[in-house]
Design an enzyme around this catalytic site. Structure first.
Site, PDB file in Angstrom:
ATOM      1  N   PRO A  79       0.822  -1.207   0.000  1.00 47.38           N
ATOM      2  CG  PRO A  79      -0.434  -1.385   1.926  1.00 47.38           C
ATOM      3  CD  PRO A  79       0.832  -1.839   1.314  1.00 47.38           C
ATOM      4  CD  GLU A  80       4.532   2.232  -3.350  1.00 47.61           C
ATOM      5  OE1 GLU A  80       4.767   3.322  -3.887  1.00 47.61           O
ATOM      6  OE2 GLU A  80       5.094   1.186  -3.677  1.00 47.61           O
ATOM      7  NE  ARG A 100      17.544  14.126   1.336  1.00 49.47           N
ATOM      8  CZ  ARG A 100      17.195  13.128   2.145  1.00 49.47           C
ATOM      9  NH1 ARG A 100      17.615  11.900   1.894  1.00 49.47           N
ATOM     10  NH2 ARG A 100      16.412  13.348   3.161  1.00 49.47           N
TER      11      ARG A 100
END
Length: 304
Positions: free
Chosen positions: A10-11, A182
């Site tokens: 489930p996203e 990042r």
DNA sequence: ATAGCGCCCTGGTGGC
DNA sequence: TGCCACCAGGGCGCTA
């Protein structure tokens, strides 16, 4: 009838599909009884406390934040029709499906299926009843009733969570700011809920494929054009998946038991031909996650 | 700062 | 055929 409760992830689109299902089926229903069969999903909350905080209250909304479902509960005493400004919820039912959790709305007299953990018995407007059931094979999922001020204890912290990628305000500017500085690979960066809310393994792979970006590219190495393509791809992929009611899986169903209709291009298709150029899709392990991509459509700029 | 683990858990799979 | 070690996966929390 055998109820399969297995293998789906489930996203955001799957959780959104469940949210919409709940919106159609449980709003303004009163919770009249709580049954806990496997308390592991309460994540430390006592059954008594869950019961105290839910029984007798109304589910007034079905909200989603990232992969969390938040169901505000209002005291029965509160008259929402005449005093709307006083209708602030006393508690929120907070649910995270994690890997294997499922929410189903079933007939109250239906026998619970396998991996049944919690049932909320709901009273309907005309006095009928239905059951909102939480199933979880692995019990990694969580279901708790929290005060508004306790919602900060959810993890990842809702305050730290990135923006909703389907909000109109989200886009390359927001994503670019999060990627700046990042050095981590872009794929695990997309999975970080502080970067953008709700993206998991399926849609990270799909978005990178659609934007033609290699999953191992350092996040800060993306050009403005690539960042823009990626942000658009995230949006496109999630939008299509939401419209399709989630990703197709033998075992994924929404609250009414309907399957998802979104078909991934790369996720879980390692070894199969690329839908774009027929090159055999590559499967690697990246930051502990299975990752599938096309070496031709998603070229690596940095050669190892 | 951040990467890399182990942890939570169970069904499916591959090796013997 | 059966047993069993191993793997997948989101997200936290710890260590290096």
């Amino acid at each position: 009838m055998e109820v399969e409760v297995e293998s789906f992830v489930p996203e955001l689109p799957e959780v959104e599909t469940v949210r919409r299902g709940l919106e159609r089926t449980v709003l303004d229903r009163r919770i009249v009884e709580v049954t806990v069969r496997n308390a592991k999903v309460l994540k430390g909350q006592s059954e008594a406390e869950l019961r105290e905080r839910t029984v007798g209250r109304l589910i007034t909304q079905a909200q989603r934040r990232g992969k969390y479902l938040l169901l505000p509960l209002a005291d029965t005493e509160t008259n929402r029709l005449t005093v709307p400004e006083d209708s602030s919820p006393s508690f929120f039912l907070c649910i995270h499906l994690k890997m294997r959790g499922q929410l189903r709305v079933e007939a109250s007299d239906a026998e619970p299926g396998p991996y049944h953990c919690v049932t909320l018995l709901l009273e309907e407007a005309l006095g009928g009843r239905k059951a909102l059931r939480f199933y979880d094979m692995w019990t990694w999922g969580e279901l708790r009733a929290l005060r508004q001020e306790e919602i900060g204890t959810l993890a990842p912290s809702l305050a730290q969570m990135g923006e909703e990628p389907l909000e109109p305000s989200w886009g390359a500017a927001n994503l670019g700011a999060k990627l700046r500085g990042r050095k981590t690979a872009i794929k695990p960066t997309l999975l970080d809920q502080r970067v953008v809310a709700g993206v998991g393994n399926i849609y990270a792979d799909e978005s990178l494929f659609l934007s033609g970006i290699h999953p191992e590219r350092p996040a800060n190495s993306l050009s403005p054009e690539e960042t823009d393509r990626l942000a658009q791809a995230v949006r496109t992929v999630l939008t299509e998946a939401v419209e399709g009611g989630g990703t197709t899986s033998d075992n994924y169903f929404d609250v009414a038991g309907l399957p998802g209709r979104f078909t991934p291009q790369v996720y879980d298709r390692g070894g199969e031909p690329c839908s774009n150029c027929a090159t055999t899709l590559t499967r690697i392990r990246l930051a502990g996650r299975g990752t599938v991509f096309c070496e031709r459509c998603q070229p690596a700029v940095i050669v190892r």
